[in-house]
Write a protein that holds these residues in place. Structure first.
Motif, PDB file in Angstrom:
ATOM      1  N   SER A  60      -1.615  24.724  12.491  1.00 55.47           N
ATOM      2  CA  SER A  60      -0.406  24.158  11.889  1.00 55.47           C
ATOM      3  C   SER A  60       0.218  23.204  12.901  1.00 55.47           C
ATOM      4  O   SER A  60       0.235  23.484  14.097  1.00 55.47           O
ATOM      5  CB  SER A  60       0.580  25.266  11.519  1.00 55.47           C
ATOM      6  OG  SER A  60       0.924  26.038  12.669  1.00 55.47           O
ATOM      7  N   LEU A  61       0.741  22.108  12.411  1.00 54.84           N
ATOM      8  CA  LEU A  61       1.290  21.049  13.269  1.00 54.84           C
ATOM      9  C   LEU A  61       2.776  20.917  13.009  1.00 54.84           C
ATOM     10  O   LEU A  61       3.196  20.687  11.863  1.00 54.84           O
ATOM     11  CB  LEU A  61       0.561  19.728  12.992  1.00 54.84           C
ATOM     12  CG  LEU A  61       0.986  18.526  13.829  1.00 54.84           C
ATOM     13  CD1 LEU A  61       0.730  18.782  15.311  1.00 54.84           C
ATOM     14  CD2 LEU A  61       0.227  17.274  13.359  1.00 54.84           C
ATOM     15  N   ASN A 115      -4.899  11.373  21.061  1.00 55.43           N
ATOM     16  CA  ASN A 115      -5.833  12.063  21.949  1.00 55.43           C
ATOM     17  C   ASN A 115      -5.297  13.423  22.359  1.00 55.43           C
ATOM     18  O   ASN A 115      -6.036  14.420  22.386  1.00 55.43           O
ATOM     19  CB  ASN A 115      -6.099  11.195  23.177  1.00 55.43           C
ATOM     20  CG  ASN A 115      -7.162  11.777  24.080  1.00 55.43           C
ATOM     21  OD1 ASN A 115      -6.903  12.694  24.834  1.00 55.43           O
ATOM     22  ND2 ASN A 115      -8.375  11.238  23.985  1.00 55.43           N
ATOM     23  N   LEU A 116      -3.993  13.498  22.685  1.00 56.61           N
ATOM     24  CA  LEU A 116      -3.405  14.773  23.099  1.00 56.61           C
ATOM     25  C   LEU A 116      -3.405  15.780  21.959  1.00 56.61           C
ATOM     26  O   LEU A 116      -3.665  16.971  22.162  1.00 56.61           O
ATOM     27  CB  LEU A 116      -1.979  14.544  23.624  1.00 56.61           C
ATOM     28  CG  LEU A 116      -1.845  13.683  24.885  1.00 56.61           C
ATOM     29  CD1 LEU A 116      -0.384  13.544  25.287  1.00 56.61           C
ATOM     30  CD2 LEU A 116      -2.652  14.262  26.040  1.00 56.61           C
ATOM     31  N   VAL A 117      -3.113  15.308  20.722  1.00 57.20           N
ATOM     32  CA  VAL A 117      -3.110  16.226  19.570  1.00 57.20           C
ATOM     33  C   VAL A 117      -4.529  16.694  19.260  1.00 57.20           C
ATOM     34  O   VAL A 117      -4.766  17.878  18.985  1.00 57.20           O
ATOM     35  CB  VAL A 117      -2.462  15.536  18.353  1.00 57.20           C
ATOM     36  CG1 VAL A 117      -2.580  16.431  17.110  1.00 57.20           C
ATOM     37  CG2 VAL A 117      -0.998  15.240  18.638  1.00 57.20           C
ATOM     38  N   GLU A 118      -5.499  15.770  19.331  1.00 61.97           N
ATOM     39  CA  GLU A 118      -6.889  16.159  19.081  1.00 61.97           C
ATOM     40  C   GLU A 118      -7.360  17.182  20.108  1.00 61.97           C
ATOM     41  O   GLU A 118      -8.068  18.145  19.768  1.00 61.97           O
ATOM     42  CB  GLU A 118      -7.786  14.921  19.122  1.00 61.97           C
ATOM     43  CG  GLU A 118      -7.635  14.013  17.921  1.00 61.97           C
ATOM     44  CD  GLU A 118      -8.469  12.752  18.040  1.00 61.97           C
ATOM     45  OE1 GLU A 118      -9.094  12.565  19.111  1.00 61.97           O
ATOM     46  OE2 GLU A 118      -8.487  11.967  17.096  1.00 61.97           O
ATOM     47  N   ASN A 119      -6.989  16.982  21.382  1.00 63.27           N
ATOM     48  CA  ASN A 119      -7.356  17.957  22.407  1.00 63.27           C
ATOM     49  C   ASN A 119      -6.713  19.312  22.139  1.00 63.27           C
ATOM     50  O   ASN A 119      -7.313  20.359  22.383  1.00 63.27           O
ATOM     51  CB  ASN A 119      -6.945  17.461  23.789  1.00 63.27           C
ATOM     52  CG  ASN A 119      -7.861  16.384  24.323  1.00 63.27           C
ATOM     53  OD1 ASN A 119      -8.940  16.155  23.783  1.00 63.27           O
ATOM     54  ND2 ASN A 119      -7.427  15.707  25.374  1.00 63.27           N
ATOM     55  N   ALA A 120      -5.450  19.297  21.664  1.00 61.28           N
ATOM     56  CA  ALA A 120      -4.785  20.560  21.346  1.00 61.28           C
ATOM     57  C   ALA A 120      -5.545  21.309  20.264  1.00 61.28           C
ATOM     58  O   ALA A 120      -5.703  22.539  20.328  1.00 61.28           O
ATOM     59  CB  ALA A 120      -3.346  20.287  20.920  1.00 61.28           C
ATOM     60  N   PHE A 121      -6.018  20.582  19.230  1.00 60.19           N
ATOM     61  CA  PHE A 121      -6.826  21.219  18.188  1.00 60.19           C
ATOM     62  C   PHE A 121      -8.158  21.708  18.769  1.00 60.19           C
ATOM     63  O   PHE A 121      -8.595  22.833  18.510  1.00 60.19           O
ATOM     64  CB  PHE A 121      -7.098  20.229  17.054  1.00 60.19           C
ATOM     65  CG  PHE A 121      -5.884  19.930  16.207  1.00 60.19           C
ATOM     66  CD1 PHE A 121      -4.787  20.782  16.192  1.00 60.19           C
ATOM     67  CD2 PHE A 121      -5.837  18.792  15.416  1.00 60.19           C
ATOM     68  CE1 PHE A 121      -3.670  20.507  15.407  1.00 60.19           C
ATOM     69  CE2 PHE A 121      -4.732  18.514  14.634  1.00 60.19           C
ATOM     70  CZ  PHE A 121      -3.639  19.368  14.630  1.00 60.19           C
ATOM     71  N   PRO A 132      -9.632  26.943  19.727  1.00 60.05           N
ATOM     72  CA  PRO A 132     -10.657  27.249  18.719  1.00 60.05           C
ATOM     73  C   PRO A 132     -10.256  28.357  17.759  1.00 60.05           C
ATOM     74  O   PRO A 132     -10.780  28.432  16.653  1.00 60.05           O
ATOM     75  CB  PRO A 132     -11.864  27.647  19.561  1.00 60.05           C
ATOM     76  CG  PRO A 132     -11.291  28.111  20.856  1.00 60.05           C
ATOM     77  CD  PRO A 132     -10.071  27.275  21.078  1.00 60.05           C
ATOM     78  N   SER A 133      -9.335  29.203  18.160  1.00 57.88           N
ATOM     79  CA  SER A 133      -8.935  30.300  17.283  1.00 57.88           C
ATOM     80  C   SER A 133      -7.719  29.949  16.450  1.00 57.88           C
ATOM     81  O   SER A 133      -7.112  30.815  15.812  1.00 57.88           O
ATOM     82  CB  SER A 133      -8.646  31.546  18.125  1.00 57.88           C
ATOM     83  OG  SER A 133      -7.644  31.278  19.094  1.00 57.88           O
ATOM     84  N   GLY A 134      -7.314  28.707  16.430  1.00 56.22           N
ATOM     85  CA  GLY A 134      -6.184  28.267  15.617  1.00 56.22           C
ATOM     86  C   GLY A 134      -4.874  28.355  16.365  1.00 56.22           C
ATOM     87  O   GLY A 134      -4.823  28.322  17.590  1.00 56.22           O
ATOM     88  N   GLY A 135      -3.795  28.490  15.584  1.00 57.99           N
ATOM     89  CA  GLY A 135      -2.474  28.550  16.178  1.00 57.99           C
ATOM     90  C   GLY A 135      -1.659  27.328  15.829  1.00 57.99           C
ATOM     91  O   GLY A 135      -2.063  26.465  15.029  1.00 57.99           O
ATOM     92  N   THR A 136      -0.487  27.238  16.452  1.00 58.75           N
ATOM     93  CA  THR A 136       0.453  26.152  16.170  1.00 58.75           C
ATOM     94  C   THR A 136       0.409  25.126  17.287  1.00 58.75           C
ATOM     95  O   THR A 136       0.443  25.479  18.474  1.00 58.75           O
ATOM     96  CB  THR A 136       1.884  26.699  16.025  1.00 58.75           C
ATOM     97  OG1 THR A 136       1.923  27.649  14.958  1.00 58.75           O
ATOM     98  CG2 THR A 136       2.867  25.571  15.742  1.00 58.75           C
ATOM     99  N   VAL A 137       0.350  23.877  16.908  1.00 62.87           N
ATOM    100  CA  VAL A 137       0.463  22.765  17.860  1.00 62.87           C
ATOM    101  C   VAL A 137       1.837  22.144  17.654  1.00 62.87           C
ATOM    102  O   VAL A 137       2.146  21.676  16.551  1.00 62.87           O
ATOM    103  CB  VAL A 137      -0.648  21.723  17.660  1.00 62.87           C
ATOM    104  CG1 VAL A 137      -0.422  20.531  18.584  1.00 62.87           C
ATOM    105  CG2 VAL A 137      -2.004  22.345  17.919  1.00 62.87           C
TER     106      VAL A 137
END
Length: 661
Positions: free
Chosen positions: A536-537, A561-567, A571-576
């Motif tokens: 979730s973003l 790039n920073l958001v893509e790296n956060a995703f 690997p187990s999901g979570g909130t960005v």
């Protein structure tokens, strides 16, 4: 009417001549103080000191009486003036005067110097009531006054004898001359030093005395000029060395003789320093002989010096007291000094930093007589604080013909450059090995990353071809979308390589414009909405509108790039979470994930080319390790900064800050 001690404290001490030998005026004042006299006059009848009460009784109202003649001041007391006149001829006695209600009596005493010269006179006064007729007829009424006069005369004689003995006991010859160039006082030591006869001294003529001693002086013209210059009134201290023809040497000092604030003469003192001068001359002769012997010794070392100074390595000779006796320029240069500066110095003075190591080695050679050869030493040399230097050192015992160890010969070769060259070779080897490792890793990653989108792309294209061959069969959109996604991934890899090449060549260009930060972030994040079902973003917008200046496309590249790296690294999901806020004059954007985190020791290298965290395996975490390197360059070109906060297994937060408009 008498002067108390307080009345004498000022005249007796305030103008004391800076010497241990009293002047005639001081002698007069001392005698007057001992007699509690109310009046003191010098041999010329001038008043040296006078009690203010007596001055009032004499009717004097014209200012301080000191320095004036007694005849002028004592106009109202003619009997006392007559008594002073008789005392100045050498006669002393009792004088009285009667008034209406009281009678004044005076004991007037002449004062003589130790040589018999009259210095002046002192008068002690007393008052008493007028006697009745009966008392006047009794001769014993005067007995108390006569007894007091006798005691005063005895005390005066005692004081005069004491002063004369003190004056004569002085080891220096002393003479006092007034402004009329008359000798007013001298001691026997002065007369003996200059060989002056009693008849000459009785004449009191300073010029005649000076002329009589002129033949004794080796430089009479200069001596006569010095003495005559002193006859002129001056407050300066003067000194002179007098050499006599018989070999004696006198030190002469001269100070002014003061009466109140006035200079009335000059005091000379002579001290014989012949023995001291002879001792100094002998000392000079011995020093000259020692210097000559040292010169001969230095000549004997000339050949050794020639050898030492032309040797290509550092050489020195250390004595048994650990002092440097011989040294060449090469060894002195290692200490940061000249050869002359180190001669005679101890080992500790020459090398205080290395002394704790060197001194025990030298003592070992002195005690055992066994050389120490080829010892490698490391330390800080003079003038190179904090810089390590390296030497190869050998110590050899130096023996006399009888076998006695005289000292230690030191041979020192500096090998700092060799150490540095070896260290540089090791560093270059490590860098080359690291570069090869990075290259191999990059080739491996690049091959994997480029191959990864090509395989599914080929598969989807083959499926599209098969569907296209079947007439009338509609191509499935999902195959087209997947093919396009792989092309986009391949395009990102190629663009990262191109951007890295532009950065290295300094050709990455920016086109800047004002950018409203809140709307800009929402626009970039809109491309990620619905593309990832695991995450979730969230965007926390700033409380105030923030505007920055920058290249919209490049800044969008950084944020994406920073958001893509956060995703990618969650690997187990979570909130960005993406946040924006003001920090002083800067706008700060942060991207926080709940992923695998980054080890502390690797965070400093995170923004370098081709770097990948060791806890991120290749499979599942694609990329060439260029994204953050490109992000850092873009942010810094905008005048900003980028950094990371992370903990393993607790996620990471990337921040970048840019100046606000």
């Amino acid at each position: 009417m008498s002067a108390g001690p307080a009345a004498w404290e000022g005249p007796a001490h305030s103008r004391a001549t800076p010497t241990s030998r009293p002047s005639p005026v001081e002698l007069l004042l001392q005698v007057g103080a001992s007699l509690h006299a109310a009046l003191v006059v010098d041999s010329q009848g001038r008043i040296v000191w006078m009690d203010s009460v007596l001055a009032g009784a004499a009717g004097w109202r014209s200012g301080p009486p000191v320095g004036r003649s007694a005849e002028e001041v004592l106009g109202g007391l003619p009997w006392l003036r007559h008594a002073l006149d008789e005392a100045l001829t050498g006669t002393d006695g009792l004088r009285e005067d009667a008034g209406q209600e009281q009678r004044l009596s005076a004991v007037v005493v002449p004062v003589f110097g130790e040589d018999g010269t009259q210095l002046g006179a002192c008068a002690r006064l007393r008052k008493s009531e007028l006697p009745g007729p009966e008392a006047a007829r009794e001769p014993q009424a005067l007995c108390p006054g006569a007894a007091e006069e006798r005691r005063a005369r005895e005390h005066l004689e005692h004081q005069t004898s004491l002063l004369r003995a003190t004056f004569d006991s002085i080891t220096d010859g002393v003479i006092v001359v007034d402004l009329a160039r008359r000798i007013t006082a001298f001691n026997k030591r002065f007369q003996e030093m200059w060989g002056l006869t009693d008849a000459m001294m009785e004449e009191r003529d300073a010029e005649k005395a000076l002329a009589s001693v002129e033949p004794w002086v080796t430089a009479p013209a200069q001596f006569i000029a010095f003495i005559r210059q002193g006859f002129e009134p001056s407050s300066a201290y003067r000194d002179y060395i007098v050499e006599l023809r018989d070999g004696r040497v006198f030190e002469c000092g001269s100070i002014p003789q003061m009466l109140g604030d006035a200079i009335i003469g000059r005091i000379w003192s002579y001290r014989e320093v012949t023995a001291e001068r002879q001792a100094l001359a002998e000392q000079g002769r011995l020093l000259a002989a020692e210097h000559e012997a040292r010169e001969r010794l230095e000549e004997s070392f000339a050949l050794l010096d020639t050898f030492l100074n032309h040797a290509p390595i550092a050489l020195g000779f250390i004595g048994r007291d650990l002092r440097c006796l011989r040294i060449n320029d090469a060894l002195a240069a290692l200490h940061g000094r000249r050869r002359e500066d180190d001669l005679g110095r101890t080992v500790r003075e020459m090398t205080p930093q290395l002394a704790p190591i060197v001194e025990p080695l030298i003592r070992q050679v002195l005690d055992e007589g066994i050389p120490i050869i080829g010892l490698n030493m490391t330390g800080e040399g003079p003038g190179t604080s904090g810089e390590q230097r390296h030497w190869n050192v050998s110590y050899y015992p130096v023996r006399s013909a009888s076998g006695t160890i005289l000292g230690v010969g030191a041979v020192v070769a500096e090998i700092t450059e060799e150490y540095r060259a070896q260290a540089e070779r090791d560093r270059l080897l490590r860098e080359a090995e690291e570069a090869i490792r990075v290259r191999d890793d990059f080739l491996s990653i690049a091959a994997h990353e480029l191959k990864t989108p090509l395989t599914p792309l080929k598969l989807h294209l083959q499926m599209l071809k098969g569907q296209a061959d079947a007439s009338g069969h509609v191509v499935a959109p999902r195959h087209v979308d997947k093919a396009l996604a792989q092309l986009a991934r391949l395009s990102v890899l190629v663009n990262d390589l191109l951007d890295t090449s532009r950065i290295q060549a300094g050709k990455l260009e920016l086109t800047t414009e004002p950018i409203p930060l809140r709307e800009f972030i929402r626009e970039v994040l809109s491309d990620f909405r619905g593309t990832n079902s695991l995450h979730s973003l969230w965007f926390e917008a700033p409380d105030e509108p923030l505007v920055i200046r920058g290249d919209r496309a490049r800044l969008a590249q950084v944020l994406a790039n920073l958001v893509e790296n956060a995703f990618k690294y969650s690997p187990s999901g979570g909130t960005v979470r993406v946040t924006a806020l003001r920090m002083g004059t800067e706008a700060c954007v942060s991207v926080k994930d709940e992923g695998i985190g980054i080890p502390k020791e690797e965070q400093a290298h995170l923004f370098e080319r081709f770097f990948r965290a060791r806890n991120a395996p290749i499979s599942g975490f694609g990329g060439l390790g260029l994204g953050l390197y490109i992000c850092r360059d873009i942010i810094e070109r905008h005048g900003g900064r980028i950094w990371v906060e992370s903990e393993v297994e607790h996620g990471s937060t990337f921040h970048f800050a840019l100046p606000c408009l």
